[in-house]
Scaffold this motif. Structure first.
Motif, mmCIF file in Angstrom:
data_model
loop_
_atom_site.group_PDB
_atom_site.id
_atom_site.type_symbol
_atom_site.label_atom_id
_atom_site.label_comp_id
_atom_site.label_asym_id
_atom_site.label_seq_id
_atom_site.Cartn_x
_atom_site.Cartn_y
_atom_site.Cartn_z
ATOM 1 N N LYS A 20 -17.367 74.728 -45.608
ATOM 2 C CA LYS A 20 -16.814 73.926 -46.596
ATOM 3 C C LYS A 20 -15.462 73.223 -46.367
ATOM 4 O O LYS A 20 -15.103 72.090 -46.857
ATOM 5 C CB LYS A 20 -17.042 74.419 -47.936
ATOM 6 C CG LYS A 20 -18.138 74.686 -48.350
ATOM 7 C CD LYS A 20 -18.373 75.490 -49.626
ATOM 8 C CE LYS A 20 -19.936 75.936 -49.912
ATOM 9 N NZ LYS A 20 -19.889 76.771 -51.221
ATOM 10 N N TRP A 23 -16.376 70.312 -43.391
ATOM 11 C CA TRP A 23 -17.311 69.298 -43.647
ATOM 12 C C TRP A 23 -16.958 68.394 -44.906
ATOM 13 O O TRP A 23 -17.228 67.120 -44.920
ATOM 14 C CB TRP A 23 -18.595 69.633 -43.891
ATOM 15 C CG TRP A 23 -19.283 70.497 -44.828
ATOM 16 C CD1 TRP A 23 -19.586 71.478 -44.980
ATOM 17 C CD2 TRP A 23 -19.764 69.749 -46.016
ATOM 18 N NE1 TRP A 23 -19.792 72.002 -46.069
ATOM 19 C CE2 TRP A 23 -20.031 71.103 -46.884
ATOM 20 C CE3 TRP A 23 -19.729 68.454 -46.438
ATOM 21 C CZ2 TRP A 23 -20.711 70.879 -48.158
ATOM 22 C CZ3 TRP A 23 -20.204 68.520 -47.864
ATOM 23 C CH2 TRP A 23 -20.711 69.470 -48.531
ATOM 24 N N ILE A 24 -16.371 68.959 -45.933
ATOM 25 C CA ILE A 24 -16.118 68.115 -47.089
ATOM 26 C C ILE A 24 -14.950 67.194 -46.757
ATOM 27 O O ILE A 24 -15.084 66.075 -47.058
ATOM 28 C CB ILE A 24 -15.713 69.145 -48.276
ATOM 29 C CG1 ILE A 24 -16.970 70.059 -48.689
ATOM 30 C CG2 ILE A 24 -15.093 68.269 -49.521
ATOM 31 C CD1 ILE A 24 -16.987 70.966 -49.840
ATOM 32 N N PRO A 25 -13.921 67.532 -46.316
ATOM 33 C CA PRO A 25 -12.847 66.706 -45.717
ATOM 34 C C PRO A 25 -13.318 65.466 -45.015
ATOM 35 O O PRO A 25 -13.038 64.305 -45.133
ATOM 36 C CB PRO A 25 -11.702 67.326 -45.318
ATOM 37 C CG PRO A 25 -11.964 68.712 -45.652
ATOM 38 C CD PRO A 25 -13.319 68.929 -45.988
ATOM 39 N N PHE A 28 -15.172 62.855 -47.118
ATOM 40 C CA PHE A 28 -14.500 62.188 -47.825
ATOM 41 C C PHE A 28 -13.522 60.920 -46.838
ATOM 42 O O PHE A 28 -13.660 60.011 -47.024
ATOM 43 C CB PHE A 28 -13.273 62.788 -48.558
ATOM 44 C CG PHE A 28 -13.886 63.342 -49.992
ATOM 45 C CD1 PHE A 28 -13.529 62.811 -51.033
ATOM 46 C CD2 PHE A 28 -14.900 64.372 -49.919
ATOM 47 C CE1 PHE A 28 -13.897 63.232 -52.245
ATOM 48 C CE2 PHE A 28 -15.350 64.824 -51.203
ATOM 49 C CZ PHE A 28 -14.872 64.320 -52.464
ATOM 50 N N ILE A 29 -13.156 61.492 -45.830
ATOM 51 C CA ILE A 29 -12.473 60.634 -44.805
ATOM 52 C C ILE A 29 -13.199 59.569 -44.314
ATOM 53 O O ILE A 29 -12.971 58.323 -44.198
ATOM 54 C CB ILE A 29 -11.925 61.482 -43.763
ATOM 55 C CG1 ILE A 29 -10.749 62.280 -44.187
ATOM 56 C CG2 ILE A 29 -11.268 60.614 -42.496
ATOM 57 C CD1 ILE A 29 -10.153 63.539 -43.170
ATOM 58 N N TYR A 76 -16.415 57.809 -54.815
ATOM 59 C CA TYR A 76 -16.014 59.331 -55.034
ATOM 60 C C TYR A 76 -16.380 59.580 -56.325
ATOM 61 O O TYR A 76 -16.800 60.922 -56.395
ATOM 62 C CB TYR A 76 -14.522 59.580 -55.008
ATOM 63 C CG TYR A 76 -13.861 59.355 -53.600
ATOM 64 C CD1 TYR A 76 -14.774 59.382 -52.560
ATOM 65 C CD2 TYR A 76 -12.521 59.322 -53.384
ATOM 66 C CE1 TYR A 76 -14.216 59.104 -51.368
ATOM 67 C CE2 TYR A 76 -11.853 59.187 -52.210
ATOM 68 C CZ TYR A 76 -12.868 59.490 -51.096
ATOM 69 O OH TYR A 76 -12.231 59.122 -49.915
ATOM 70 N N ILE A 125 -9.431 72.317 -51.862
ATOM 71 C CA ILE A 125 -10.311 71.646 -51.000
ATOM 72 C C ILE A 125 -10.608 70.290 -51.400
ATOM 73 O O ILE A 125 -10.645 69.192 -50.610
ATOM 74 C CB ILE A 125 -11.686 72.420 -50.792
ATOM 75 C CG1 ILE A 125 -11.384 73.830 -49.993
ATOM 76 C CG2 ILE A 125 -12.630 71.949 -50.094
ATOM 77 C CD1 ILE A 125 -12.631 74.757 -49.894
ATOM 78 N N SER A 129 -9.209 66.949 -49.797
ATOM 79 C CA SER A 129 -10.194 65.947 -49.205
ATOM 80 C C SER A 129 -10.097 64.589 -49.519
ATOM 81 O O SER A 129 -10.233 63.615 -48.987
ATOM 82 C CB SER A 129 -11.734 66.463 -49.427
ATOM 83 O OG SER A 129 -11.926 67.772 -49.045
ATOM 84 N N GLY A 133 -9.074 61.385 -47.844
ATOM 85 C CA GLY A 133 -9.911 59.726 -47.898
ATOM 86 C C GLY A 133 -9.062 58.710 -48.226
ATOM 87 O O GLY A 133 -9.328 57.420 -47.653
#
Length: 261
Positions: A20, A23-25, A28-29, A76, A125, A129, A133
């Motif tokens: 997590k 992959w979460i950042p 968002f990016i 978002y 996190i 993230s 982004g």
């Protein structure tokens, strides 16, 4: 609080192991890059694949960099909140159900530290993230559109960050109280459905955590803004976050007996 440092390390390692933290950042990016790029090239894309009769012309609105930030925030609000709910709705509820929490509860542990360790790591996190982004979007906005004032971006992202912290607190407090399915349903209602409803009928009230996304966009507006409503909404949100933290700690302790052995 007792054992907070140890529990923070445990939560951090757990989120590294289940990826997590990575992959979460990245998600968002990717959205932060896609939003300005697609908005910049959309007229050319539509002309090339539109398959419209000859002579048809599209009149595209002239977007500013500030508009792209607000548009990205809208992404978002939907995708980001879904990621938060799906990724962390089982933070406490799943540990009770699969018996993992038993390994913690048999030790002398402060439930305040237990809940706060999850709250701090999840916020780190999600906020990291989101900011990553926005920074990715800012880079492409500066290239493809127009420079956006640093102070405005910081005010915009800072106000929206408070909404993210509120959303994290809602999900974790519900996870301490309900089963995973219940967390998903109530979280979607509070964090996705209610803001949509607020966008249609929210003119009847001005003080609400649901208004934070709207008030964040005010950072880019030159018009006079009722600052008292903004600050009262911020104060109310902070108060609700504190209250939800206490509720989450209470239910984490109360429901410890329901842990599967």
């Amino acid at each position: 609080m007792r054992n907070l440092g140890v529990l923070l390390q445990k939560e951090w390692r757990e989120n590294v192991r289940n990826y997590k933290l990575f992959w979460i950042p990245v998600v968002f990016i990717i959205f932060g890059i896609i939003e300005p790029v697609t908005n910049h090239f959309l007229p050319q894309i539509m002309k090339s694949i539109g398959n419209m009769p000859e002579g048809t012309e599209f009149v595209w609105p002239e977007l500013r960099g500030e508009d792209i930030f607000v548009s990205l925030m809208g992404q978002y609000q939907m995708i980001g909140m879904l990621i938060l709910i799906l990724a962390f709705m089982g933070s406490i509820a799943s540990e009770r159900k699969n018996g993992t929490a038993t390994l913690l509860y048999v030790r002398p542990m402060d439930f305040g530290s237990y809940f706060l360790s999850k709250w701090i790591v999840v916020n780190a996190i999600m906020l990291g993230s989101m900011w990553a982004g926005f920074l990715a979007a800012w880079y492409y906005i500066d290239i493809l559109f127009n420079p956006v004032d640093v102070g405005e971006v910081m005010q915009f992202a800072g106000t929206y960050s408070l909404w993210v912290v509120f959303a994290v607190t809602v999900v974790l407090a519900l996870s301490a109280w309900l089963s995973t399915g219940g967390v998903a349903g109530v979280s979607i209602l509070v964090l996705i459905v209610l803001p949509v409803i607020d966008s249609f009928v929210g003119m009847y009230w001005t003080i609400s955590p649901l208004k934070l996304a709207t008030y964040a966009s005010y950072a880019f507006q030159d018009a006079l803004v009722e600052t008292s409503a903004v600050w009262l909404s911020i104060g109310l949100t902070v108060g609700l976050i504190i209250g939800l933290l206490l509720i989450g700690i209470f239910f984490a302790k109360r429901n410890a007996a329901k842990t599967t052995v």
